[in-house]
Design a protein around this motif. Structure first.
Motif, PDB file in Angstrom:
ATOM      1  N   HIS A   1       1.064  -1.227  -0.319  1.00 36.23           N
ATOM      2  CA  HIS A   1       0.029   0.301   0.611  1.00 36.23           C
ATOM      3  C   HIS A   1       0.791   1.549  -0.438  1.00 36.23           C
ATOM      4  N   HIS A   2      -0.168   2.682  -0.117  1.00 33.01           N
ATOM      5  CA  HIS A   2       1.018   3.821   0.313  1.00 33.01           C
ATOM      6  C   HIS A   2      -0.095   4.352   1.057  1.00 33.01           C
ATOM      7  N   TRP A   3       0.331   5.770   1.538  1.00 34.16           N
ATOM      8  CA  TRP A   3      -0.100   6.316   2.274  1.00 34.16           C
ATOM      9  C   TRP A   3      -1.338   7.472   1.600  1.00 34.16           C
ATOM     10  N   GLY A   4      -1.284   7.498   0.432  1.00 31.79           N
ATOM     11  CA  GLY A   4      -1.977   8.622  -0.412  1.00 31.79           C
ATOM     12  C   GLY A   4      -1.235   9.797  -0.436  1.00 31.79           C
TER      13      GLY A   4
ATOM     14  N   GLU B   1     -10.856 -12.388   0.509  1.00 26.45           N
ATOM     15  CA  GLU B   1      -9.364 -12.730   1.157  1.00 26.45           C
ATOM     16  C   GLU B   1      -8.121 -11.996   0.985  1.00 26.45           C
ATOM     17  N   GLY B   2      -8.298 -10.696   0.766  1.00 22.08           N
ATOM     18  CA  GLY B   2      -6.718 -10.179   0.965  1.00 22.08           C
ATOM     19  C   GLY B   2      -6.411 -10.069   2.868  1.00 22.08           C
ATOM     20  N   ASN B   3      -7.228  -9.479   3.300  1.00 24.97           N
ATOM     21  CA  ASN B   3      -7.326  -9.204   4.912  1.00 24.97           C
ATOM     22  C   ASN B   3      -6.999 -10.442   5.414  1.00 24.97           C
ATOM     23  N   ALA B   4      -8.195 -12.048   4.556  1.00 23.98           N
ATOM     24  CA  ALA B   4      -7.722 -13.302   5.840  1.00 23.98           C
ATOM     25  C   ALA B   4      -5.797 -14.249   5.085  1.00 23.98           C
ATOM     26  N   THR B   5      -5.102 -13.132   4.685  1.00 23.08           N
ATOM     27  CA  THR B   5      -4.427 -14.318   3.741  1.00 23.08           C
ATOM     28  C   THR B   5      -2.922 -13.194   3.148  1.00 23.08           C
ATOM     29  N   SER B   6      -3.331 -11.902   3.656  1.00 20.18           N
ATOM     30  CA  SER B   6      -1.795 -11.528   3.409  1.00 20.18           C
ATOM     31  C   SER B   6      -1.039 -10.665   4.138  1.00 20.18           C
ATOM     32  N   ILE B   7      -0.410 -10.110   4.346  1.00 13.32           N
ATOM     33  CA  ILE B   7       0.236  -9.324   5.148  1.00 13.32           C
ATOM     34  C   ILE B   7       0.275  -7.572   4.757  1.00 13.32           C
ATOM     35  N   GLY B   8      -0.522  -6.843   4.877  1.00 16.18           N
ATOM     36  CA  GLY B   8      -0.795  -5.166   4.725  1.00 16.18           C
ATOM     37  C   GLY B   8       0.617  -4.302   5.119  1.00 16.18           C
ATOM     38  N   ILE B   9       1.307  -4.021   4.166  1.00 15.33           N
ATOM     39  CA  ILE B   9       2.535  -3.078   3.973  1.00 15.33           C
ATOM     40  C   ILE B   9       2.022  -1.635   3.933  1.00 15.33           C
ATOM     41  N   GLU B  10       1.853  -0.658   4.388  1.00 16.08           N
ATOM     42  CA  GLU B  10       1.710   0.837   4.144  1.00 16.08           C
ATOM     43  C   GLU B  10       2.716   1.717   3.884  1.00 16.08           C
ATOM     44  N   CYS B  11       3.442   1.799   2.552  1.00 17.09           N
ATOM     45  CA  CYS B  11       4.561   2.977   2.663  1.00 17.09           C
ATOM     46  C   CYS B  11       4.261   4.339   1.847  1.00 17.09           C
TER      47      CYS B  11
END
Length: 199
Positions: A42-45, A93-103
């Motif tokens: 992800h990015h912060w926007g 699916e994305g929430n259950a199966t991935s690690i979210g990284i905000e950049c």
């Protein structure tokens, strides 16, 4: 204490977001078990936001969004343990199966290096990671500039893994390639099961 290969220590204490689904509740909430074989970038926007403000926002009481990690050059914070599901992808699916990284959206070379080092460490802990973009889970422009950098990020993760002296499977170059590899593995496992049944 976890130190990445950039020398950055992951801040695991300053922020503790309450906005997540515990591992045990993930099947009931998202319809599948919690797994950790993917990262979502992800990015912060908009440019100009601060690391602290983003981390505070994603850790706010009563919030409806979060992330596992926030990253910029020289700083990495863990807001939600990867064992649990952060609310970051806009997809069950994305929430259950991935690690979210905000950049950091400005995407400096230092920001990229820190992201690469974090993914490399996640591979050490959780095994090979599929690298996904937020926009692949839901309709969004996120992760901005990082969208065109996925193959380069994966290349750098693989190169950094090679410096560890440990044997690791390389990070997948694309989601399509990962699907092909998984299909091949499924065929191999099915063949092995059939052979074992004949013994």
């Amino acid at each position: 204490m976890t130190t990445l290969k950039t020398g950055t220590v992951i801040d695991e204490t300053t922020w503790n977001s309450p906005n997540f689904t515990p591992k045990a509740s993930v099947p009931a909430v998202f319809g599948r078990p919690r797994t950790t074989s993917r990262v979502t970038i992800h990015h912060w926007g908009v440019d100009g936001q601060s690391f602290n403000n983003v981390s505070n926002y994603l850790s706010r009481s009563g919030g409806n969004t979060s992330a596992h990690f926030v990253v910029e050059a020289g700083r990495v914070a863990c807001l939600v343990s990867p064992e649990n599901a952060a609310w970051h992808s806009g997809s069950a699916e994305g929430n259950a199966t991935s690690i979210g990284i905000e950049c950091r959206p400005e995407m400096s070379e230092g920001d990229i290096n820190e992201l690469v080092a974090l993914i490399e460490w996640l591979e050490d802990v959780y095994g090979p990671q599929e690298v996904w973009l937020h926009r692949e889970w839901s309709a969004t422009a996120c992760p901005g500039r990082y969208a065109n950098m996925r193959d380069e990020i994966v290349r750098r993760v693989n190169a950094l893994q090679a410096t560890s002296g440990q044997a690791h499977a390389p990070a997948p170059a694309t989601v399509d390639r990962v699907a092909a590899i998984r299909a091949e593995l499924a065929e191999i496992r099915a063949s092995a099961t059939a052979i074992e049944g004949q013994l």
